[in-house]
Design a protein around this motif. Structure first.
Motif, PDB file in Angstrom:
ATOM      1  N   ARG A 173      47.820  72.011  28.786  1.00 52.09           N
ATOM      2  CA  ARG A 173      49.017  71.177  28.832  1.00 52.09           C
ATOM      3  C   ARG A 173      49.854  71.350  27.570  1.00 52.09           C
ATOM      4  NH1 ARG A 173      50.108  71.392  33.320  1.00 52.09           N
ATOM      5  NH2 ARG A 173      51.942  70.240  32.631  1.00 52.09           N
ATOM      6  N   VAL A 174      49.195  71.574  26.437  1.00 55.55           N
ATOM      7  CA  VAL A 174      49.938  71.803  25.198  1.00 55.55           C
ATOM      8  C   VAL A 174      50.657  73.153  25.268  1.00 55.55           C
ATOM      9  CG1 VAL A 174      49.809  71.839  22.680  1.00 55.55           C
ATOM     10  CG2 VAL A 174      48.174  70.464  23.991  1.00 55.55           C
ATOM     11  N   VAL A 175      49.978  74.152  25.803  1.00 54.91           N
ATOM     12  CA  VAL A 175      50.604  75.468  25.981  1.00 54.91           C
ATOM     13  C   VAL A 175      51.873  75.338  26.819  1.00 54.91           C
ATOM     14  CG1 VAL A 175      50.316  77.755  27.010  1.00 54.91           C
ATOM     15  CG2 VAL A 175      48.440  76.730  25.709  1.00 54.91           C
ATOM     16  N   GLN A 176      51.820  74.497  27.841  1.00 53.52           N
ATOM     17  CA  GLN A 176      52.965  74.319  28.729  1.00 53.52           C
ATOM     18  C   GLN A 176      54.101  73.547  28.087  1.00 53.52           C
ATOM     19  OE1 GLN A 176      53.285  75.744  31.741  1.00 53.52           O
ATOM     20  NE2 GLN A 176      51.288  76.700  31.467  1.00 53.52           N
ATOM     21  N   SER A 177      53.779  72.491  27.347  1.00 53.03           N
ATOM     22  CA  SER A 177      54.816  71.568  26.888  1.00 53.03           C
ATOM     23  C   SER A 177      55.182  71.712  25.413  1.00 53.03           C
ATOM     24  CB  SER A 177      54.368  70.122  27.147  1.00 53.03           C
ATOM     25  OG  SER A 177      53.179  69.836  26.429  1.00 53.03           O
ATOM     26  N   LEU A 227      68.093  83.863  22.350  1.00 53.67           N
ATOM     27  CA  LEU A 227      68.915  82.816  22.947  1.00 53.67           C
ATOM     28  C   LEU A 227      69.096  81.608  22.030  1.00 53.67           C
ATOM     29  CD1 LEU A 227      67.502  82.848  26.588  1.00 53.67           C
ATOM     30  CD2 LEU A 227      69.763  83.625  25.856  1.00 53.67           C
ATOM     31  N   GLY A 228      68.441  81.621  20.876  1.00 53.80           N
ATOM     32  CA  GLY A 228      68.530  80.492  19.968  1.00 53.80           C
ATOM     33  C   GLY A 228      67.748  79.289  20.439  1.00 53.80           C
ATOM     34  N   LEU A 229      66.722  79.522  21.254  1.00 51.49           N
ATOM     35  CA  LEU A 229      65.895  78.436  21.774  1.00 51.49           C
ATOM     36  C   LEU A 229      64.713  78.177  20.853  1.00 51.49           C
ATOM     37  CD1 LEU A 229      65.644  79.414  25.555  1.00 51.49           C
ATOM     38  CD2 LEU A 229      67.181  77.739  24.516  1.00 51.49           C
ATOM     39  N   HIS A 230      64.299  76.919  20.764  1.00 48.56           N
ATOM     40  CA  HIS A 230      63.044  76.600  20.098  1.00 48.56           C
ATOM     41  C   HIS A 230      61.909  77.219  20.902  1.00 48.56           C
ATOM     42  CE1 HIS A 230      59.733  74.223  18.427  1.00 48.56           C
ATOM     43  NE2 HIS A 230      60.551  73.887  17.434  1.00 48.56           N
ATOM     44  N   LEU A 231      60.859  77.616  20.224  1.00 45.10           N
ATOM     45  CA  LEU A 231      59.725  78.236  20.910  1.00 45.10           C
ATOM     46  C   LEU A 231      59.160  77.336  22.005  1.00 45.10           C
ATOM     47  CD1 LEU A 231      57.913  80.768  20.969  1.00 45.10           C
ATOM     48  CD2 LEU A 231      56.406  79.604  19.332  1.00 45.10           C
ATOM     49  N   ASP A 232      59.311  76.029  21.865  1.00 41.66           N
ATOM     50  CA  ASP A 232      58.808  75.119  22.890  1.00 41.66           C
ATOM     51  C   ASP A 232      59.536  75.272  24.219  1.00 41.66           C
ATOM     52  OD1 ASP A 232      56.920  74.086  21.206  1.00 41.66           O
ATOM     53  OD2 ASP A 232      58.043  72.275  20.693  1.00 41.66           O
ATOM     54  N   GLN A 233      60.667  75.975  24.222  1.00 42.48           N
ATOM     55  CA  GLN A 233      61.411  76.205  25.463  1.00 42.48           C
ATOM     56  C   GLN A 233      61.094  77.556  26.108  1.00 42.48           C
ATOM     57  OE1 GLN A 233      63.097  73.575  26.478  1.00 42.48           O
ATOM     58  NE2 GLN A 233      62.565  72.582  24.542  1.00 42.48           N
ATOM     59  N   PHE A 234      60.217  78.348  25.492  1.00 40.19           N
ATOM     60  CA  PHE A 234      60.050  79.718  25.994  1.00 40.19           C
ATOM     61  C   PHE A 234      59.352  79.781  27.342  1.00 40.19           C
ATOM     62  CE2 PHE A 234      55.657  80.031  25.417  1.00 40.19           C
ATOM     63  CZ  PHE A 234      55.157  81.316  25.231  1.00 40.19           C
ATOM     64  N   ALA A 261      54.059  77.355  33.741  1.00 37.09           N
ATOM     65  CA  ALA A 261      54.239  78.773  33.471  1.00 37.09           C
ATOM     66  C   ALA A 261      52.864  79.428  33.408  1.00 37.09           C
ATOM     67  CB  ALA A 261      54.968  78.972  32.148  1.00 37.09           C
ATOM     68  N   VAL A 262      52.755  80.645  33.926  1.00 36.51           N
ATOM     69  CA  VAL A 262      51.473  81.346  33.896  1.00 36.51           C
ATOM     70  C   VAL A 262      51.296  81.977  32.533  1.00 36.51           C
ATOM     71  CG1 VAL A 262      50.042  83.116  34.967  1.00 36.51           C
ATOM     72  CG2 VAL A 262      51.634  81.793  36.365  1.00 36.51           C
ATOM     73  N   VAL A 263      50.279  81.549  31.799  1.00 37.15           N
ATOM     74  CA  VAL A 263      50.021  82.092  30.476  1.00 37.15           C
ATOM     75  C   VAL A 263      49.708  83.580  30.611  1.00 37.15           C
ATOM     76  CG1 VAL A 263      48.563  81.938  28.437  1.00 37.15           C
ATOM     77  CG2 VAL A 263      49.185  79.860  29.686  1.00 37.15           C
ATOM     78  N   GLY A 264      50.361  84.395  29.799  1.00 35.72           N
ATOM     79  CA  GLY A 264      50.197  85.834  29.894  1.00 35.72           C
ATOM     80  C   GLY A 264      51.251  86.492  30.743  1.00 35.72           C
ATOM     81  N   GLY A 265      51.969  85.719  31.559  1.00 31.35           N
ATOM     82  CA  GLY A 265      53.100  86.279  32.295  1.00 31.35           C
ATOM     83  C   GLY A 265      52.956  86.346  33.783  1.00 31.35           C
ATOM     84  N   GLY A 266      51.713  86.354  34.310  1.00 32.27           N
ATOM     85  CA  GLY A 266      51.540  86.386  35.755  1.00 32.27           C
ATOM     86  C   GLY A 266      51.784  87.751  36.364  1.00 32.27           C
ATOM     87  N   ALA A 267      51.686  87.789  37.699  1.00 32.44           N
ATOM     88  CA  ALA A 267      51.756  89.055  38.427  1.00 32.44           C
ATOM     89  C   ALA A 267      53.117  89.324  39.031  1.00 32.44           C
ATOM     90  CB  ALA A 267      50.691  89.077  39.532  1.00 32.44           C
TER      91      ALA A 267
END
Length: 235
Positions: free
Chosen positions: A102-106, A160-167, A218-224
């Motif tokens: 959940r921390v990874v996501q948010s 994009l000038g986004l905080h990493l928390d938005q990636f 979001a799928v950690v690692g990027g997904g398929a």
């Protein structure tokens, strides 16, 4: 004005189900090889000053396809996958049950993977590598970088000038092309997750039991590739 084409590697046999990280000796499968050849054809007419790649096999294979008929790919560990530490090699469906998920996501900027890297460290090394290559290759260079989903997402967030928390709002599919032009004042994101595959924008299929897949993680690692589905459906 350096222009960088960020290409995620093609599919492996476990992309989207297992968090590979720095697991060695995992090659592209037949689908991934076909994706690499397809993206190589898309980039064939471009005057690439260099093809730079993560040292991991799945990226090197993709980069070698792109570099066919050009100079050999240049390996840069700074574009390597996130060091997931104890999460490496585990099923995403299992990891989704961990409190850290959940921390990874948010709040990914607060995450340090157990025994591994923090997402902030990954972003710092990858963005630093882009700036170093821009300086080395020159202001007018167009070059390709073959890397990994979370790494490219961190680079795009910076552009994009986004905080990493938005990636986690960014999706990077296998063998997609993301183009960023770096100028003196600011980067311009010219293409994002470009695969020429409009099927990837369709909603995810129903989960088991006929319920609609929520798909907000979001799928950690990027997904398929394609829409983000709940981790339980990727196992």
């Amino acid at each position: 004005m350096s222009t960088v084409l960020f290409v995620r590697h093609g599919l492996t046999a476990v992309t989207g189900s297992t968090l590979l990280g720095w697991t060695p000796g995992v090659p592209l499968d037949e689908r991934g090889e076909a994706q690499a050849e397809a993206v190589a054809r898309r980039l064939a007419g471009l005057p690439l000053a260099a093809v730079v790649t993560s040292p991991l096999e799945r990226c090197r294979q993709t980069a070698e396809a792109i570099a066919a008929g050009r100079a050999a790919p240049l390996v840069d560990e700074r574009f390597g996958e996130c060091g997931y530490g104890e999460w490496t090699g585990r099923k995403l469906s299992e990891l989704a049950k961990e409190p850290l998920w959940r921390v990874v996501q948010s709040h990914p900027s607060a995450v340090r993977f157990p025994g591994g890297e923090s997402m902030t460290e990954v972003a710092h090394r990858a963005v630093g590598a882009v700036r170093a290559w821009n300086a080395e290759l020159g202001a007018d260079a167009v070059y390709a970088v073959c890397s990994h989903g979370d790494v490219i997402k961190a680079i795009v967030a910076d552009a994009l000038g986004l905080h990493l928390d938005q990636f986690q709002r960014i999706q990077i599919d296998p063998c997609s092309v993301t183009a960023v032009r770096y100028t003196e004042l600011r980067p311009f994101v010219l293409r994002l997750n470009d695969t020429d595959d409009l099927a990837a924008v369709l909603p995810p299929p129903p989960a088991e039991g006929g319920e609609a897949a929520e798909g907000s993680d979001a799928v950690v690692g990027g997904g398929a590739g394609g829409p983000a589905a709940p981790p339980s459906s990727t196992g």
